[in-house]
Scaffold this motif. Structure first.
Motif, PDB file in Angstrom:
ATOM      1  N   LEU A  82       0.826  -1.217   0.000  1.00  0.00           N
ATOM      2  CA  LEU A  82       0.000   0.000   0.000  1.00  0.00           C
ATOM      3  C   LEU A  82       0.858   1.265   0.000  1.00  0.00           C
ATOM      4  N   PHE A  91       3.008   1.388  -3.451  1.00  0.00           N
ATOM      5  CA  PHE A  91       2.313   1.810  -4.667  1.00  0.00           C
ATOM      6  C   PHE A  91       1.687   3.187  -4.496  1.00  0.00           C
ATOM      7  N   ALA A  92       1.250   3.494  -3.284  1.00  0.00           N
ATOM      8  CA  ALA A  92       0.674   4.816  -3.049  1.00  0.00           C
ATOM      9  C   ALA A  92       1.735   5.882  -3.264  1.00  0.00           C
ATOM     10  N   LEU A 141      -8.052  11.483  -2.460  1.00  0.00           N
ATOM     11  CA  LEU A 141      -6.919  11.020  -1.659  1.00  0.00           C
ATOM     12  C   LEU A 141      -7.261  11.070  -0.168  1.00  0.00           C
ATOM     13  N   ALA A 197       2.170   6.243  -6.904  1.00  0.00           N
ATOM     14  CA  ALA A 197       0.981   6.842  -7.518  1.00  0.00           C
ATOM     15  C   ALA A 197       0.922   8.336  -7.241  1.00  0.00           C
ATOM     16  N   ILE A 198       1.228   8.729  -6.001  1.00  0.00           N
ATOM     17  CA  ILE A 198       1.184  10.161  -5.672  1.00  0.00           C
ATOM     18  C   ILE A 198       2.272  10.901  -6.452  1.00  0.00           C
ATOM     19  N   PHE A 254      -7.300   7.946   2.339  1.00  0.00           N
ATOM     20  CA  PHE A 254      -6.507   7.877   3.573  1.00  0.00           C
ATOM     21  C   PHE A 254      -7.392   7.541   4.779  1.00  0.00           C
ATOM     22  N   VAL A 275      -5.847   4.205  -4.654  1.00  0.00           N
ATOM     23  CA  VAL A 275      -4.938   5.367  -4.679  1.00  0.00           C
ATOM     24  C   VAL A 275      -4.319   5.520  -6.066  1.00  0.00           C
ATOM     25  N   ILE A 276      -3.965   4.375  -6.679  1.00  0.00           N
ATOM     26  CA  ILE A 276      -3.411   4.460  -8.045  1.00  0.00           C
ATOM     27  C   ILE A 276      -4.478   4.931  -9.018  1.00  0.00           C
ATOM     28  N   ILE A 300      -7.772   3.927   4.545  1.00  0.00           N
ATOM     29  CA  ILE A 300      -6.532   3.276   4.984  1.00  0.00           C
ATOM     30  C   ILE A 300      -6.496   3.207   6.502  1.00  0.00           C
ATOM     31  N   TYR A 331      -8.838  15.406  -6.979  1.00  0.00           N
ATOM     32  CA  TYR A 331      -7.822  14.406  -6.632  1.00  0.00           C
ATOM     33  C   TYR A 331      -7.543  14.413  -5.144  1.00  0.00           C
ATOM     34  N   ILE A 360      -5.387   8.651  -9.980  1.00  0.00           N
ATOM     35  CA  ILE A 360      -4.646   9.445 -10.970  1.00  0.00           C
ATOM     36  C   ILE A 360      -5.524   9.667 -12.197  1.00  0.00           C
ATOM     37  N   VAL A 378       3.401  10.128  -9.430  1.00  0.00           N
ATOM     38  CA  VAL A 378       2.987  10.324 -10.827  1.00  0.00           C
ATOM     39  C   VAL A 378       1.828  11.310 -10.904  1.00  0.00           C
ATOM     40  N   ALA A 379       0.979  11.339  -9.865  1.00  0.00           N
ATOM     41  CA  ALA A 379      -0.156  12.261  -9.896  1.00  0.00           C
ATOM     42  C   ALA A 379       0.314  13.708  -9.807  1.00  0.00           C
TER      43      ALA A 379
END
Lengths: 222, 203
Positions: free
Chosen positions: A137, A140-141, B13, A144-145, B17, B50-51, B20, B9, B54, A147-148
């Motif tokens: 988690l 990858f998070a 997020l 991902a953040i 969270f 989360v991915i 999570i 976004y 995007i 790339v975002a």
């Protein structure tokens, strides 16, 4: 075209290997880590597992732990897979590839530990496995953040001063590698080194150490 | 209020969270090993969320490897769990899968019904396969006399149909129907005997 901007940590680049968008590279830093992982992978391939000796207290009796052929082959395979993933991870020039290789290191580590048919070792392998799964988690998070916010995963662009990666992404990346490589916990647990099959267990330590060195370098450079 | 200040976004997020946090609290509270394994799957899914936030093609390309990693780890851990809890039953027979205890009756009936609809030689083969499957799963300790009886009557029906063909040709359709049913039963019975020949003492 491919030139590292910040050479304070890495040094000048030796060579790069472009696979389409993904450009792996060898700098003095990554080359040393690569050779380190390579040497230990070769050790895992050529060495025979050591047979530990158990001493029965209160008497003269002792016995060696036997390692079956099947178990040895599986552990060796997992150790080699772990070594390959580590080598792939350290030369990666792409954050997402790095995270994927790290996840592969985590899976291979579980395999190395879990191949021992011992209740205590298996219990620990299970706990490590849970940790590695949760570790994906933040890993990858983090990617991902990254790339975002920046719109790219290529380290060639991320390392330039024009692009700033948020602190939370860096933190998540480091936490992810910690969890996948089991770095913070393996030293505290005796079971992992008590498991028979010594040279393969080494790979757990080597991979997490090398991956951790690499992620710190990435985070500082970004 | 918070939704107005943050972008889409960032809102997503923020919600992720919160999820999570909920998942991790659940993981801390849960003590049962198997339930913890299942809870880690929730954590993995939030990682995919989360991915996915995007919201580009790149995200789509990243979700797949993430999913693969998650599944691989889940499978590996499930194996470790089975091994550590000693939940392995060594199979008594060469081929013993759980579905072979629960499904053969339903599947055999379905095969039989479809075979009856097809009728004739093809239908017999289909129904026979159903019966082979049934006998493979259940073992042939069941009484098989009924198959032999059906086989005998099928032969009679076939001969009877041929007599109609030769003596009363104007009733050919009736005879075709009887012959079709007869050969169906005959083929099905013969196929099912193959099923009964599997893995028993007296064969």
């Amino acid at each position: 075209m491919f030139e590292l901007v910040n050479t304070d940590i890495e040094g000048q680049i030796f060579a790069y290997l472009p696979f389409g968008d993904i450009v792996d590279y060898f700098s003095p830093y990554t080359t040393i880590l690569f050779i380190f992982a390579l040497v230990f992978t070769i050790i895992a391939i050529v060495s025979k597992p050591e047979r530990q000796v158990d001493v029965a207290f209160g008497g003269d009796a002792y016995y060696t732990k036997d390692i079956s052929d099947k178990q040895m082959r599986f552990q060796r395979f997992m150790a080699v897979a772990c070594g390959l993933a580590t080598m792939g991870g350290v030369i990666s020039g792409d954050v997402f590839n790095f995270t994927l290789f790290t996840a592969m290191v985590g899976i291979a580590n579980i395999g190395i530990v879990a191949s021992t048919r011992n209740k205590h070792v298996l219990d620990n392998a299970y706990e490590y496995g849970i940790l590695a799964m949760i570790g994906t988690l933040p890993l990858f998070a983090g990617a991902a953040i990254t790339v975002a916010v920046t719109g790219t995963l290529s380290m060639w662009l991320l390392f330039t001063p024009a692009i700033s990666v948020p602190l939370i992404a860096k933190l998540l990346l480091v936490i992810g590698v910690l969890a996948e490589g089991m770095a913070p916990v393996y030293v505290a647990k005796a079971e992992i080194t008590r498991a028979p099959g010594a040279p393969y267990i080494l790979m757990v330590h080597v991979s997490s150490l090398v991956m951790f060195l690499r992620v710190i370098e990435i985070v500082i450079s970004m | 209020m918070i939704l107005q200040i943050l972008s889409e976004y960032q809102t997503g997020l923020f919600i992720a969270f919160v999820c999570i946090a909920v998942a991790f609290i659940a993981l801390i509270k849960e003590k049962d090993d198997l339930h913890r394994l299942l809870l880690t799957d929730i954590v993995e899914i939030i990682a995919l969320v989360v991915i996915a936030l995007i919201g580009t093609d790149l995200a789509e390309a990243l979700i797949l490897p993430g999913l693969v990693v998650g599944i691989a780890e889940l499978l590996a851990l499930a194996e470790v769990y089975i091994e550590k809890e000693k939940l392995v039953n060594s199979p008594e027979k060469f081929l013993h899968i759980e579905i072979m205890d629960s499904a053969p009756v339903i599947l055999a009936v379905l095969f039989l019904l479809y075979g009856i609809i097809l009728s004739g030689f093809t239908g017999g083969a289909v129904a026979g396969v159903g019966m082979v499957f049934y006998f493979l799963c259940k073992g042939s300790s069941e009484k098989t006399e009924i198959i032999e009886t059906v086989s005998g009557y099928a032969w009679v029906a076939w001969v009877f149909a041929f007599i109609i063909f030769m003596t009363l040709p104007q009733y050919w359709f009736f005879a075709v129907m009887i012959a079709g049913a007869g050969i169906f039963a005959k083929v099905a019975a013969k196929m099912s005997i193959v099923g009964t020949m599997r893995g028993e003492r007296n064969v």
